[in-house]
Design a protein around this motif. Sequence first.
Motif, PDB file in Angstrom:
ATOM      1  N   GLY A  81      -1.280  15.037  27.738  1.00 64.57           N
ATOM      2  CA  GLY A  81      -0.488  15.403  26.568  1.00 64.57           C
ATOM      3  C   GLY A  81      -1.240  15.368  25.259  1.00 64.57           C
ATOM      4  N   ASP A  82      -0.613  14.758  24.252  1.00 65.58           N
ATOM      5  CA  ASP A  82      -1.200  14.711  22.911  1.00 65.58           C
ATOM      6  C   ASP A  82      -2.540  13.981  22.904  1.00 65.58           C
ATOM      7  N   LYS A  83      -2.664  12.949  23.715  1.00 60.35           N
ATOM      8  CA  LYS A  83      -3.902  12.173  23.766  1.00 60.35           C
ATOM      9  C   LYS A  83      -5.048  13.027  24.312  1.00 60.35           C
ATOM     10  N   ALA A  84      -4.736  13.897  25.262  1.00 65.03           N
ATOM     11  CA  ALA A  84      -5.748  14.797  25.800  1.00 65.03           C
ATOM     12  C   ALA A  84      -6.213  15.767  24.711  1.00 65.03           C
ATOM     13  N   LEU A  88     -10.050  16.147  23.065  1.00 70.76           N
ATOM     14  CA  LEU A  88     -10.758  17.429  22.997  1.00 70.76           C
ATOM     15  C   LEU A  88     -11.176  17.752  21.569  1.00 70.76           C
ATOM     16  N   LYS A  89     -10.287  17.539  20.626  1.00 68.77           N
ATOM     17  CA  LYS A  89     -10.596  17.818  19.218  1.00 68.77           C
ATOM     18  C   LYS A  89     -11.716  16.902  18.707  1.00 68.77           C
ATOM     19  N   ALA A  90     -11.808  15.700  19.273  1.00 68.02           N
ATOM     20  CA  ALA A  90     -12.833  14.740  18.853  1.00 68.02           C
ATOM     21  C   ALA A  90     -14.200  15.065  19.460  1.00 68.02           C
ATOM     22  N   GLY A  91     -14.213  15.996  20.432  1.00 72.29           N
ATOM     23  CA  GLY A  91     -15.502  16.414  20.995  1.00 72.29           C
ATOM     24  C   GLY A  91     -15.778  15.994  22.420  1.00 72.29           C
ATOM     25  N   LYS A  94     -15.128  16.607  28.725  1.00 73.18           N
ATOM     26  CA  LYS A  94     -14.192  16.891  29.822  1.00 73.18           C
ATOM     27  C   LYS A  94     -12.986  15.979  29.664  1.00 73.18           C
ATOM     28  N   VAL A  95     -11.806  16.551  29.769  1.00 73.90           N
ATOM     29  CA  VAL A  95     -10.570  15.774  29.666  1.00 73.90           C
ATOM     30  C   VAL A  95      -9.662  16.161  30.818  1.00 73.90           C
ATOM     31  N   GLY A  96      -9.034  15.166  31.439  1.00 72.75           N
ATOM     32  CA  GLY A  96      -8.145  15.470  32.543  1.00 72.75           C
ATOM     33  C   GLY A  96      -7.451  14.235  33.059  1.00 72.75           C
ATOM     34  N   ALA A  97      -6.811  14.378  34.203  1.00 72.48           N
ATOM     35  CA  ALA A  97      -6.091  13.268  34.831  1.00 72.48           C
ATOM     36  C   ALA A  97      -6.464  13.253  36.320  1.00 72.48           C
ATOM     37  N   GLU A  98      -5.504  13.582  37.191  1.00 75.56           N
ATOM     38  CA  GLU A  98      -5.796  13.621  38.617  1.00 75.56           C
ATOM     39  C   GLU A  98      -6.883  14.645  38.937  1.00 75.56           C
ATOM     40  N   THR A 146      -8.321   2.618  25.808  1.00 81.25           N
ATOM     41  CA  THR A 146      -7.723   2.526  24.485  1.00 81.25           C
ATOM     42  C   THR A 146      -6.766   3.692  24.234  1.00 81.25           C
ATOM     43  N   PRO A 147      -5.708   3.463  23.464  1.00 78.09           N
ATOM     44  CA  PRO A 147      -4.830   4.570  23.095  1.00 78.09           C
ATOM     45  C   PRO A 147      -5.480   5.462  22.029  1.00 78.09           C
ATOM     46  N   ASN A 148      -6.490   4.913  21.351  1.00 75.53           N
ATOM     47  CA  ASN A 148      -7.168   5.660  20.294  1.00 75.53           C
ATOM     48  C   ASN A 148      -8.395   6.370  20.871  1.00 75.53           C
ATOM     49  N   VAL A 149      -8.139   7.347  21.733  1.00 78.89           N
ATOM     50  CA  VAL A 149      -9.234   8.025  22.424  1.00 78.89           C
ATOM     51  C   VAL A 149     -10.103   8.836  21.467  1.00 78.89           C
ATOM     52  N   ALA A 150      -9.497   9.383  20.411  1.00 78.00           N
ATOM     53  CA  ALA A 150     -10.273  10.186  19.460  1.00 78.00           C
ATOM     54  C   ALA A 150     -11.385   9.351  18.829  1.00 78.00           C
ATOM     55  N   GLN A 151     -11.054   8.148  18.386  1.00 76.49           N
ATOM     56  CA  GLN A 151     -12.059   7.277  17.778  1.00 76.49           C
ATOM     57  C   GLN A 151     -13.107   6.848  18.792  1.00 76.49           C
ATOM     58  N   ALA A 152     -12.667   6.568  20.025  1.00 73.88           N
ATOM     59  CA  ALA A 152     -13.599   6.156  21.074  1.00 73.88           C
ATOM     60  C   ALA A 152     -14.607   7.262  21.382  1.00 73.88           C
ATOM     61  N   VAL A 153     -14.136   8.515  21.383  1.00 71.86           N
ATOM     62  CA  VAL A 153     -15.027   9.654  21.614  1.00 71.86           C
ATOM     63  C   VAL A 153     -16.006   9.794  20.452  1.00 71.86           C
TER      64      VAL A 153
END
Length: 232
Positions: A81-84, A88-91, A94-98, A146-153
């Motif tokens: 969802g939004d976290k994905a 992606l916007k943070a760079g 690869k983003v995904g789940a299963e 972390t819920p803050n994936v953008a910062q982690a990326v």
Amino acid sequence: MAKLSKKQKMLAEKFDSEKLYGFDEALAALKEVASKKFDETVEVALNLGVDPRHADQMVRGMVSLPAGTGKEMRVAVFAKGDKADEALKAGADKVGAEDLMEDMQAGNLNYDRVIATPDMMGVVGRLGKVLGPKGLMPNPKLGTVTPNVAQAVKDAKGGQVEFRVEKQGIIHSGIGKISFTDDQLKQNFSAFVDAIVKARPSGAKGKYVRKVSLTSTMGPGLKIDTAEVEGA
């Protein structure tokens, strides 16, 4: 006994393996003999007075190098969802789940950092035997769960490196490229060593930083005077 190459003989004659160098002197020596064919990585190694077989002597963490690493980090993120979208916007590469889990199970593991939102750990947990041996398993203590994936990326892409002591009590990392300025490499060296000193575990007894060495991909390993390392 294997024969030494011309360069190895030259380095053996030029540098004293027992001498204690100041950081500036060691870096100047490495730059003097650096290859002209490619941009070598400058690496620092520390021998610590710890036995990582004991939980209270483990040294592990993250540190951001002020001048970056000079290496392009490939980052995978488990999110929906939004976290994905944020990842992606943070760079993220690869983003995904299963689908990302299945891709990794198939052997596609060309990543330097794997990040996950907390709700995805049920999926990521199935990759323990795949990611664990490569040191890629997301860990909340390292900020990779972390819920803050953008910062982690952004942190991963911006020069953040993970450190972890090996069985022999050695911890090492690249701190930049030989093409970096002396000031950039010194900043990165100081940031890395300071992070190790601050991460001193409760179980460490006696002298903590016992040896420090600086080297480059094709260069000699030069011993750094531990007096330059604050808190050694």
